[in-house]
Design a protein around this motif. Structure first.
Motif, PDB file in Angstrom:
ATOM      1  N   LEU A  37      -5.830  13.340   2.277  1.00 13.70           N
ATOM      2  CA  LEU A  37      -6.234  14.727   2.451  1.00 13.70           C
ATOM      3  C   LEU A  37      -5.352  15.432   3.483  1.00 13.70           C
ATOM      4  N   THR A  38      -5.106  14.790   4.615  1.00 10.75           N
ATOM      5  CA  THR A  38      -4.266  15.426   5.635  1.00 10.75           C
ATOM      6  C   THR A  38      -2.824  15.529   5.160  1.00 10.75           C
ATOM      7  N   HIS A  39      -2.382  14.590   4.360  1.00 13.57           N
ATOM      8  CA  HIS A  39      -1.014  14.669   3.837  1.00 13.57           C
ATOM      9  C   HIS A  39      -0.873  15.822   2.838  1.00 13.57           C
ATOM     10  N   LEU A  40      -1.880  16.013   2.029  1.00 12.53           N
ATOM     11  CA  LEU A  40      -1.814  17.073   1.027  1.00 12.53           C
ATOM     12  C   LEU A  40      -2.041  18.457   1.622  1.00 12.53           C
ATOM     13  N   LEU A  41      -2.940  18.570   2.598  1.00  7.32           N
ATOM     14  CA  LEU A  41      -3.282  19.877   3.156  1.00  7.32           C
ATOM     15  C   LEU A  41      -2.462  20.260   4.379  1.00  7.32           C
ATOM     16  N   GLY A  42      -1.729  19.318   4.941  1.00  3.88           N
ATOM     17  CA  GLY A  42      -0.975  19.588   6.162  1.00  3.88           C
ATOM     18  C   GLY A  42       0.240  20.454   5.924  1.00  3.88           C
ATOM     19  N   PRO A  43       0.809  21.008   7.005  1.00  5.43           N
ATOM     20  CA  PRO A  43       1.991  21.862   6.868  1.00  5.43           C
ATOM     21  C   PRO A  43       3.198  21.043   6.403  1.00  5.43           C
ATOM     22  N   LYS A  44       4.056  21.697   5.629  1.00  4.16           N
ATOM     23  CA  LYS A  44       5.200  21.004   5.053  1.00  4.16           C
ATOM     24  C   LYS A  44       6.539  21.467   5.634  1.00  4.16           C
ATOM     25  N   ARG A  45       6.546  22.463   6.515  1.00  3.24           N
ATOM     26  CA  ARG A  45       7.798  22.977   7.046  1.00  3.24           C
ATOM     27  C   ARG A  45       8.317  22.066   8.150  1.00  3.24           C
ATOM     28  N   LYS A  46       9.506  21.515   7.925  1.00  3.12           N
ATOM     29  CA  LYS A  46      10.120  20.640   8.925  1.00  3.12           C
ATOM     30  C   LYS A  46      11.294  21.375   9.557  1.00  3.12           C
ATOM     31  N   THR A  47      11.090  21.850  10.764  1.00  3.99           N
ATOM     32  CA  THR A  47      12.147  22.545  11.486  1.00  3.99           C
ATOM     33  C   THR A  47      12.716  21.604  12.545  1.00  3.99           C
ATOM     34  N   THR A  48      13.822  21.988  13.133  1.00  3.99           N
ATOM     35  CA  THR A  48      14.436  21.140  14.162  1.00  3.99           C
ATOM     36  C   THR A  48      13.540  21.030  15.388  1.00  3.99           C
ATOM     37  N   ASP A  49      12.798  22.075  15.689  1.00  3.71           N
ATOM     38  CA  ASP A  49      11.887  22.012  16.830  1.00  3.71           C
ATOM     39  C   ASP A  49      10.760  21.020  16.582  1.00  3.71           C
ATOM     40  N   LYS A  50      10.252  20.963  15.361  1.00  3.51           N
ATOM     41  CA  LYS A  50       9.164  20.042  15.052  1.00  3.51           C
ATOM     42  C   LYS A  50       9.643  18.596  14.971  1.00  3.51           C
ATOM     43  N   LEU A  51      10.890  18.394  14.607  1.00  2.00           N
ATOM     44  CA  LEU A  51      11.405  17.044  14.452  1.00  2.00           C
ATOM     45  C   LEU A  51      11.912  16.442  15.755  1.00  2.00           C
ATOM     46  N   GLN A  52      11.975  17.223  16.831  1.00  2.00           N
ATOM     47  CA  GLN A  52      12.409  16.683  18.118  1.00  2.00           C
ATOM     48  C   GLN A  52      11.304  15.842  18.738  1.00  2.00           C
ATOM     49  N   ASN A  53      11.725  14.834  19.513  1.00  2.00           N
ATOM     50  CA  ASN A  53      10.756  14.019  20.229  1.00  2.00           C
ATOM     51  C   ASN A  53      10.116  14.834  21.341  1.00  2.00           C
ATOM     52  N   PHE A  54       8.806  14.661  21.509  1.00  2.00           N
ATOM     53  CA  PHE A  54       8.083  15.370  22.559  1.00  2.00           C
ATOM     54  C   PHE A  54       7.857  14.422  23.722  1.00  2.00           C
ATOM     55  N   ALA A  55       8.331  14.813  24.892  1.00  2.00           N
ATOM     56  CA  ALA A  55       8.205  13.960  26.072  1.00  2.00           C
ATOM     57  C   ALA A  55       7.480  14.721  27.175  1.00  2.00           C
ATOM     58  N   SER A  56       6.295  15.173  26.888  1.00  2.00           N
ATOM     59  CA  SER A  56       5.440  15.853  27.864  1.00  2.00           C
ATOM     60  C   SER A  56       6.084  17.097  28.446  1.00  2.00           C
ATOM     61  N   GLY A  57       6.933  17.744  27.688  1.00  2.00           N
ATOM     62  CA  GLY A  57       7.559  18.963  28.149  1.00  2.00           C
ATOM     63  C   GLY A  57       8.727  18.751  29.090  1.00  2.00           C
ATOM     64  N   ILE A  58       9.059  17.520  29.381  1.00  2.15           N
ATOM     65  CA  ILE A  58      10.171  17.219  30.281  1.00  2.15           C
ATOM     66  C   ILE A  58      11.416  16.999  29.435  1.00  2.15           C
ATOM     67  N   GLU A  59      12.495  17.625  29.829  1.00  4.79           N
ATOM     68  CA  GLU A  59      13.754  17.454  29.106  1.00  4.79           C
ATOM     69  C   GLU A  59      14.223  16.010  29.245  1.00  4.79           C
ATOM     70  N   THR A  60      14.651  15.433  28.134  1.00  3.84           N
ATOM     71  CA  THR A  60      15.138  14.057  28.177  1.00  3.84           C
ATOM     72  C   THR A  60      16.581  14.043  28.651  1.00  3.84           C
ATOM     73  N   HIS A  61      16.934  12.970  29.324  1.00  3.30           N
ATOM     74  CA  HIS A  61      18.317  12.794  29.769  1.00  3.30           C
ATOM     75  C   HIS A  61      18.646  11.311  29.717  1.00  3.30           C
ATOM     76  N   GLY A  62      19.817  10.996  29.281  1.00 11.20           N
ATOM     77  CA  GLY A  62      20.248   9.611  29.217  1.00 11.20           C
ATOM     78  C   GLY A  62      19.691   8.886  28.000  1.00 11.20           C
ATOM     79  N   ASP A  63      19.973   7.611  27.951  1.00  9.43           N
ATOM     80  CA  ASP A  63      19.550   6.770  26.845  1.00  9.43           C
ATOM     81  C   ASP A  63      18.374   5.908  27.289  1.00  9.43           C
ATOM     82  N   ALA A  64      17.377   5.799  26.449  1.00  8.70           N
ATOM     83  CA  ALA A  64      16.207   4.983  26.790  1.00  8.70           C
ATOM     84  C   ALA A  64      16.498   3.505  26.627  1.00  8.70           C
TER      85      ALA A  64
END
Length: 131
Positions: A37-64
């Motif tokens: 149900l969530t797969h069928l009803l969920g939003p389908k637009r994949k933008t670059t902002d949505k595909l970025q990793n979210f790290a609590s609002g802190i800009e990432t730096h370096g390699d993990a």
């Protein structure tokens, strides 16, 4: 169906597992239904902002994937090992009168094995950090 659910559960036959099977079927069915149900009803637009990793609002730096000293992991594993050893003392502490001398010797043997392991760790230099 209701009659099967109200059956006498003291008998040991395959029918006594029917309520568990029904509950398992309902649980798996509900999870599958909700995921579809969530797969069928969920939003389908994949933008670059949505595909970025979210790290609590802190800009990432370096390699993990930076190399880390194995000493951290070794210390954590040794901590867990000796922490579990302490957990095994609790049943003995609760029942030490009932276990008598045989329980005492068993715990002494247990401590001896862990002491041998600890001496081995010290001799191998696993806890030396100055390298």
């Amino acid at each position: 169906m209701i009659h099967l659910l109200q059956a006498d559960l003291t008998t040991q036959n395959s029918g006594s597992y029917l309520p568990v099977a029904i509950q398992l079927i309902f649980a798996v069915g509900l999870v599958t239904f909700l995921m579809l149900l969530t797969h069928l009803l969920g939003p389908k637009r994949k933008t670059t902002d949505k595909l970025q990793n979210f790290a609590s609002g802190i800009e990432t730096h370096g390699d993990a994937r930076q190399p880390m000293a194995i000493k951290y992991f070794l210390t954590a594993i040794l901590f867990v090992l000796f922490d579990v050893e302490v957990i095994f003392f609790y049943p003995y502490a609760v029942n030490f009168k009932g276990l008598g001398w045989s329980g005492f010797w068993a715990v002494l043997l247990f401590v001896g094995f862990f002491l041998c392991g600890f001496i081995y760790i010290i001799k191998k230099g696993a806890l030396k950090w100055e390298e």
